[in-house]
Scaffold this motif. Structure first.
Motif, PDB file in Angstrom:
ATOM      1  N   GLY A  76      -0.374   2.607  -3.172  1.00 33.78           N
ATOM      2  CA  GLY A  76       0.908   2.051  -2.750  1.00 33.78           C
ATOM      3  C   GLY A  76       0.780   0.643  -2.198  1.00 33.78           C
ATOM      4  O   GLY A  76       1.677  -0.201  -2.390  1.00 33.78           O
ATOM      5  N   GLN A  77      -0.335   0.371  -1.505  1.00 32.28           N
ATOM      6  CA  GLN A  77      -0.523  -0.972  -0.956  1.00 32.28           C
ATOM      7  C   GLN A  77      -0.662  -2.043  -2.039  1.00 32.28           C
ATOM      8  O   GLN A  77      -0.406  -3.227  -1.792  1.00 32.28           O
ATOM      9  CB  GLN A  77      -1.776  -1.000  -0.072  1.00 32.28           C
ATOM     10  CG  GLN A  77      -1.662  -0.243   1.237  1.00 32.28           C
ATOM     11  CD  GLN A  77      -2.881  -0.471   2.113  1.00 32.28           C
ATOM     12  OE1 GLN A  77      -3.300  -1.623   2.315  1.00 32.28           O
ATOM     13  NE2 GLN A  77      -3.458   0.607   2.615  1.00 32.28           N
ATOM     14  N   LEU A  78      -1.086  -1.630  -3.226  1.00 30.80           N
ATOM     15  CA  LEU A  78      -1.339  -2.608  -4.300  1.00 30.80           C
ATOM     16  C   LEU A  78      -0.077  -3.005  -5.065  1.00 30.80           C
ATOM     17  O   LEU A  78      -0.058  -4.052  -5.719  1.00 30.80           O
ATOM     18  CB  LEU A  78      -2.364  -2.020  -5.282  1.00 30.80           C
ATOM     19  CG  LEU A  78      -3.789  -1.881  -4.742  1.00 30.80           C
ATOM     20  CD1 LEU A  78      -4.589  -0.934  -5.617  1.00 30.80           C
ATOM     21  CD2 LEU A  78      -4.467  -3.251  -4.674  1.00 30.80           C
ATOM     22  N   ILE A  79       0.963  -2.177  -4.989  1.00 33.53           N
ATOM     23  CA  ILE A  79       2.168  -2.453  -5.759  1.00 33.53           C
ATOM     24  C   ILE A  79       2.796  -3.773  -5.302  1.00 33.53           C
ATOM     25  O   ILE A  79       2.987  -4.026  -4.120  1.00 33.53           O
ATOM     26  CB  ILE A  79       3.196  -1.306  -5.599  1.00 33.53           C
ATOM     27  CG1 ILE A  79       2.586   0.026  -6.032  1.00 33.53           C
ATOM     28  CG2 ILE A  79       4.456  -1.605  -6.410  1.00 33.53           C
ATOM     29  CD1 ILE A  79       2.080   0.048  -7.452  1.00 33.53           C
ATOM     30  N   GLY A  80       3.121  -4.633  -6.288  1.00 32.64           N
ATOM     31  CA  GLY A  80       3.749  -5.916  -5.997  1.00 32.64           C
ATOM     32  C   GLY A  80       2.773  -7.031  -5.697  1.00 32.64           C
ATOM     33  O   GLY A  80       3.179  -8.181  -5.504  1.00 32.64           O
ATOM     34  N   LYS A  81       1.482  -6.719  -5.648  1.00 33.25           N
ATOM     35  CA  LYS A  81       0.477  -7.744  -5.359  1.00 33.25           C
ATOM     36  C   LYS A  81      -0.152  -8.255  -6.650  1.00 33.25           C
ATOM     37  O   LYS A  81      -0.089  -7.604  -7.694  1.00 33.25           O
ATOM     38  CB  LYS A  81      -0.603  -7.185  -4.434  1.00 33.25           C
ATOM     39  CG  LYS A  81      -0.107  -6.841  -3.036  1.00 33.25           C
ATOM     40  CD  LYS A  81      -1.234  -6.325  -2.151  1.00 33.25           C
ATOM     41  CE  LYS A  81      -0.725  -6.018  -0.752  1.00 33.25           C
ATOM     42  NZ  LYS A  81      -1.784  -5.453   0.118  1.00 33.25           N
ATOM     43  N   SER A  82      -0.782  -9.395  -6.516  1.00 35.03           N
ATOM     44  CA  SER A  82      -1.494  -9.965  -7.663  1.00 35.03           C
ATOM     45  C   SER A  82      -2.997  -9.967  -7.447  1.00 35.03           C
ATOM     46  O   SER A  82      -3.752 -10.423  -8.309  1.00 35.03           O
ATOM     47  CB  SER A  82      -1.013 -11.402  -7.916  1.00 35.03           C
ATOM     48  OG  SER A  82      -1.261 -12.224  -6.783  1.00 35.03           O
ATOM     49  N   GLU A  83      -3.436  -9.472  -6.286  1.00 32.68           N
ATOM     50  CA  GLU A  83      -4.859  -9.395  -5.977  1.00 32.68           C
ATOM     51  C   GLU A  83      -5.178  -8.004  -5.426  1.00 32.68           C
ATOM     52  O   GLU A  83      -4.296  -7.300  -4.936  1.00 32.68           O
ATOM     53  CB  GLU A  83      -5.257 -10.462  -4.944  1.00 32.68           C
ATOM     54  CG  GLU A  83      -5.036 -11.891  -5.393  1.00 32.68           C
ATOM     55  CD  GLU A  83      -5.949 -12.307  -6.530  1.00 32.68           C
ATOM     56  OE1 GLU A  83      -6.977 -11.635  -6.745  1.00 32.68           O
ATOM     57  OE2 GLU A  83      -5.634 -13.307  -7.204  1.00 32.68           O
ATOM     58  N   ALA A  84      -6.446  -7.633  -5.477  1.00 32.35           N
ATOM     59  CA  ALA A  84      -6.878  -6.326  -4.985  1.00 32.35           C
ATOM     60  C   ALA A  84      -7.128  -6.405  -3.484  1.00 32.35           C
ATOM     61  O   ALA A  84      -8.263  -6.554  -3.027  1.00 32.35           O
ATOM     62  CB  ALA A  84      -8.136  -5.880  -5.713  1.00 32.35           C
ATOM     63  N   VAL A  85      -6.053  -6.317  -2.714  1.00 36.79           N
ATOM     64  CA  VAL A  85      -6.132  -6.397  -1.259  1.00 36.79           C
ATOM     65  C   VAL A  85      -5.571  -5.106  -0.670  1.00 36.79           C
ATOM     66  O   VAL A  85      -4.413  -4.756  -0.892  1.00 36.79           O
ATOM     67  CB  VAL A  85      -5.332  -7.602  -0.722  1.00 36.79           C
ATOM     68  CG1 VAL A  85      -5.418  -7.637   0.802  1.00 36.79           C
ATOM     69  CG2 VAL A  85      -5.858  -8.892  -1.325  1.00 36.79           C
ATOM     70  N   ILE A  86      -6.425  -4.355   0.067  1.00 33.41           N
ATOM     71  CA  ILE A  86      -6.031  -3.072   0.657  1.00 33.41           C
ATOM     72  C   ILE A  86      -6.563  -3.009   2.086  1.00 33.41           C
ATOM     73  O   ILE A  86      -7.713  -3.377   2.346  1.00 33.41           O
ATOM     74  CB  ILE A  86      -6.620  -1.880  -0.132  1.00 33.41           C
ATOM     75  CG1 ILE A  86      -6.283  -1.964  -1.611  1.00 33.41           C
ATOM     76  CG2 ILE A  86      -6.117  -0.562   0.443  1.00 33.41           C
ATOM     77  CD1 ILE A  86      -6.956  -0.884  -2.446  1.00 33.41           C
ATOM     78  N   ASP A  87      -5.742  -2.531   2.997  1.00 35.69           N
ATOM     79  CA  ASP A  87      -6.207  -2.258   4.357  1.00 35.69           C
ATOM     80  C   ASP A  87      -6.941  -0.919   4.374  1.00 35.69           C
ATOM     81  O   ASP A  87      -6.409   0.082   3.894  1.00 35.69           O
ATOM     82  CB  ASP A  87      -5.026  -2.202   5.325  1.00 35.69           C
ATOM     83  CG  ASP A  87      -4.338  -3.552   5.494  1.00 35.69           C
ATOM     84  OD1 ASP A  87      -5.035  -4.576   5.357  1.00 35.69           O
ATOM     85  OD2 ASP A  87      -3.121  -3.574   5.743  1.00 35.69           O
ATOM     86  N   ALA A  88      -8.139  -0.907   4.926  1.00 38.36           N
ATOM     87  CA  ALA A  88      -8.948   0.312   4.937  1.00 38.36           C
ATOM     88  C   ALA A  88      -8.454   1.300   5.975  1.00 38.36           C
ATOM     89  O   ALA A  88      -7.886   0.925   6.998  1.00 38.36           O
ATOM     90  CB  ALA A  88     -10.405  -0.021   5.212  1.00 38.36           C
ATOM     91  N   VAL A  89      -8.676   2.581   5.698  1.00 38.48           N
ATOM     92  CA  VAL A  89      -8.413   3.666   6.628  1.00 38.48           C
ATOM     93  C   VAL A  89      -9.766   4.196   7.091  1.00 38.48           C
ATOM     94  O   VAL A  89     -10.683   4.366   6.286  1.00 38.48           O
ATOM     95  CB  VAL A  89      -7.601   4.795   5.956  1.00 38.48           C
ATOM     96  CG1 VAL A  89      -7.456   5.982   6.891  1.00 38.48           C
ATOM     97  CG2 VAL A  89      -6.229   4.279   5.539  1.00 38.48           C
TER      98      VAL A  89
END
Length: 836
Positions: A76-89
């Motif tokens: 879900g965090q990746l939707i709408g982005k153009s780069e692979a950026v995710i906040d870790a859990v």
């Protein structure tokens, strides 16, 4: 059916994205990355329009237990982005890194970029040192590179468990040198150590400025399956943990040829990462009604004389509670309108006993009456309880196993407790177990009856190792620890009984072979893909352990724990190989299972990786990090302790139920490995005086007021020293206070010498993890595996944690080792008897 662990996150965006133009070619692209799993990559399918990600599918079923629950979040965090950026859990960082790597690869394809580094692998020559976290702590390597290859690789230091983690180094290092990279196959059962070695070597390669790190990480030794192997033995045993090895030694001593098949790289199973003590009363060490005033006893096996073990304050009160146990039939209806509080034996005792355990209770009461007739006058005359010989009998062990395992399901519809015949069998036949092991060279402390977490009494037997001639040269060598006592000794006996006997390691059994209803052998594969077929002339013994490392199965089967507390993100003390495969294979040939919904939590596990921290609650004071007060009797059953931790602990670094354990730093823990005498291990344990608690609490984010904690410890220590009432939560058995204090000549505490201010305390951060699965295959007293309609499956036997019906809904600490070795021997003896 196995659920497909793939999550599709699709979001229709109704507004223009604010991300920068990415020049994607619209479509769906695939990518792979390295996540938590050591055996399978993280795979993604990423759908993009001209400028942004519109959908992500993550397919990585091996990312359990921590990663899978986060797939929806990460995708879900990746939707709408153009780069692979995710906040870790927390606890799912490795999975996050794998997804990021996989998505980057997919996006590179969408941009028309090459995802393959074609540069040759080269390095800046030199020797580099790097460190990564392993199972027990840091693993440090030294790696030497010349211009284009690794020339030397060694593990400079580590604290990994012998014959569990360190075996991965022995296997992987030669393969890394041969492959010139770190992508070699993982070693089953040594996941943490495998990962640590790989990560440390990769870090060293980065230091050496490796020109193609992707190729270095992917490099592995090519393997091709060899010609299929077909073997025939009298007895085929699946699993080389305690139960399997006990069965093998007994079967070999009975004149059979024996083959053990083990999926891991070394024998040991979960037994090697357990506490290792086993529960069984040693009559020569406890009160003897035939000679009540005796202060010593003789161990018949070696003829030596030993001091009787002394009672511990609180033991006699427990005996008096049992003496007053209601003998009426158990009244389950009371708990239909009242909460069943697991571990509240005082309340439970008011509501009767199941009929099959009534004779045990009555015999135990007679024993207790005789003991109290001797002990009470001495107590009345002023003799401290800790100066009296300890009361301990087989009937006490049997009855405590009964009520310690009597549990109610969460919906209040089901009660579970151990089958009285199976319980009596493993406890009674444990008499003689130590002698059997010692006759093969195992060594034990002969003068103690310890306790440990959730044991309920003092009857643990502490291993030392083994003195064994393994190579036939007539010279005995010392093999310390659990490895020596429980494996070197019986394995050596098995191998010496017949040169044809063997252990086939790194081989996974996948199927039981049948002829009609009879099990005649097994099929499996070796680590290199070679097919193995093993026929058993007399029978197959399943000793594959439980499924506490299979969190998906634990959650699916669960009828005991609230989903709030146990989920696929819960950690485990178990080795990764404990997946329940033996149960699945047996069910495929008609076997019945029982008690599968009850999984025991280990209340003293490290919060960073879930591993068993070891220890006993008798000498410790447990504090809620929220209230600063005690919240449970530290000597209670393991599920009681775990539930109290969940309710009174804090969420910390991804673990639920985290609490603070305080004890005197001079306390020798009844554990196979001791903590270093000084220093800290951040995130696990700290050494502090009370004046230093405010700073420590601020560092850890503990909400409790340090003043309240200090007040609680002082009150706890006063109750321990004086035998008075505990002001918060009662404690049945307490062996020492936290603060420094001297003893009087009669063994009582000199309260005037008490000094908490200058006491160095060990403070551990602990939490529950899955530990032992109560459920398993239905067996009879001969350890035949049974069908749902009560028939024996010919040729199939089972021993150890793979079986159910023995411990009820909760296992007493130390009962596992006892039961697995006893049941392994029984299975072998029954198999032999069935073919006479």
């Amino acid at each position: 059916m196995k659920k497909r662990l793939a999550y599709l996150v699709v979001l229709c965006l109704l507004i223009t994205s604010s991300t920068a133009w990415a020049a994607f070619t619209p479509g769906t692209y695939e990518g792979e990355g390295k996540g938590y799993s050591e055996t399978a990559p993280v795979k993604v399918k990423v759908t993009v329009d001209a400028e942004k990600i519109t959908a992500v599918e993550i397919d990585a079923p091996e990312e359990v237990p921590f990663g899978v629950p986060q797939f929806g979040n990460y995708g879900g965090q990746l939707i709408g982005k153009s780069e692979a950026v995710i906040d870790a859990v927390s606890n799912a960082t490795m999975t996050r890194n794998g997804i990021v790597e996989a998505v980057k690869n997919a996006l590179a394809k969408a941009r028309g970029e090459s995802t393959t580094n074609t540069a040759p692998v080269s390095f800046t020559p030199g020797t580099y040192t790097a460190t990564a976290d392993g199972y027990n702590g840091p693993v440090t390597v030294k790696v030497t590179f010349d211009k284009d290859k690794i020339t030397a690789l060694e593990v400079a230091s580590h604290t990994e468990t012998a014959h569990v983690g360190d075996i991965a180094f022995t296997i992987m290092i030669p393969e890394m040198l041969q492959a010139n990279g770190s992508g070699v196959d993982a070693v089953s059962g040594a996941t943490f150590s495998t990962r640590a070695l790989r990560n440390a070597v990769n870090a060293a390669a980065e230091q050496a400025k490796c020109t193609n790190l992707d190729a270095f990480k992917a490099a592995k030794v090519a393997r091709a399956p060899e010609a299929p192997i077909t073997l025939t033995y009298d007895v085929v045993i699946v699993g080389a943990g305690g139960a399997g090895v006990a069965a093998a030694a007994q079967a070999a001593q009975d004149g059979n040829t024996v083959l053990i098949i083990e999926k891991n790289a070394e024998a040991g199973g979960n037994t090697l990462v357990s506490g290792g003590q086993y529960q069984s009363v040693m009559p020569y060490l406890v009160w003897d009604p035939k000679n009540p005033d005796a202060t010593t006893g003789v161990y018949a096996f070696n003829g030596q004389t030993y001091e009787k073990v002394k009672s511990v304050p609180g033991c006699i009160n427990e005996l008096k509670m049992i003496l007053n146990w209601n003998e009426a039939p158990f009244d389950a209806s009371y708990y239909e309108t009242h909460e069943y509080v697991a571990g509240d034996a005082a309340e439970l005792s008011k509501h009767g006993v199941h009929a099959e355990y009534l004779p045990v209770l009555q015999a135990l009461k007679a024993e207790i009456k005789e003991y109290l007739a001797w002990a009470q006058p001495k107590l009345d005359a002023g003799t401290p309880e800790n100066q009296l010989a300890l009361f301990s009998t087989l009937n006490l062990h049997i009855f405590q196993t009964y009520y310690g395992g009597l549990r109610q399901s969460a919906d209040k519809k089901t009660w579970i407790y151990g089958d009285v015949q199976l319980v009596k069998q493993f406890i009674e036949q444990a008499q003689g177990l130590k002698e059997w092991l010692e006759a093969m060279g195992a060594t034990f402390h002969e003068d103690t009856q310890q306790t440990l977490i959730g044991a309920l009494w003092y009857r643990e037997n502490e291993f030392i190792g083994a003195e064994v001639d393994t190579d036939g040269d007539g010279k005995k060598e010392n093999y310390p620890g659990r490895w020596g006592t429980y494996f070197v000794a019986p394995i050596t006996a098995m191998l010496k009984a017949n040169p044809a006997n063997k252990i086939l390691l790194r081989t996974t059994v996948t199927e039981l072979l049948t002829e009609g209803r009879k099990v005649i052998g097994v099929k499996g594969k070796r680590y290199d893909g070679t097919e193995v077929t093993a026929y058993a002339a007399k029978g197959v013994i399943l000793a594959t352990g439980g499924y506490a490392a299979n969190l998906v199965k634990v959650v699916e089967e669960n009828v005991y724990w609230s989903p709030e507390y146990v989920s696929t993100s819960t950690k485990t003390t178990n080795r990764s190989s404990l997946q329940g495969n033996g149960i699945t294979m047996a069910e495929a040939v008609g076997a019945a299972a029982t008690g599968m919904g009850f999984t025991q939590m280990m209340p003293i596990s490290w919060i960073d990786n879930g591993n068993l921290a070891f220890g006993g609650g008798n000498y410790a004071c447990w504090i809620s990090p929220i209230t600063g007060r005690r919240f449970v009797d530290e000597g209670s059953e393991r599920d009681v302790l775990s539930l109290a931790e969940f309710r009174n602990g804090m969420d910390y670094r991804g673990s639920k139920g985290v609490f603070l354990e305080f004890y005197n730093a001079e306390q020798k823990m009844p554990a196979p490995t001791q903590l270093p005498p000084t220093g800290d291990f951040p995130g696990r344990y700290y050494r502090r005086k009370i004046a230093e608690l405010p700073a420590l609490f601020a560092e850890l984010g503990v909400k409790a007021d340090p003043k309240v904690v200090i007040e609680t410890i002082r009150a706890y220590d006063k109750a321990v020293m004086t035998g008075g009432e505990f002001p918060d939560v009662g404690k049945a058995i307490a062996s020492r206070p936290v603060g420094n204090v001297k003893r009087n000549p009669d063994g009582s505490y000199n309260v005037d010498s008490y000094d908490l201010d200058n006491t160095v305390m060990t403070i551990r951060l602990l939490a529950p993890s899955t530990h032992h699965t109560m459920g398993g295959l239905v067996v009879d007293l001969a350890r035949h595996v049974m069908t749902k309609d009560g028939r024996i499956i010919p040729g199939l036997y089972a021993a150890g944690e793979v079986t159910g019906g023995i411990h009820g809904g909760n296992r007493l600490g130390g009962n596992a080792i006892t039961e697995i070795f006893v049941s392994g021997r029984i299975a072998a003896q029954s198999l032999n008897a069935d073919h006479k």
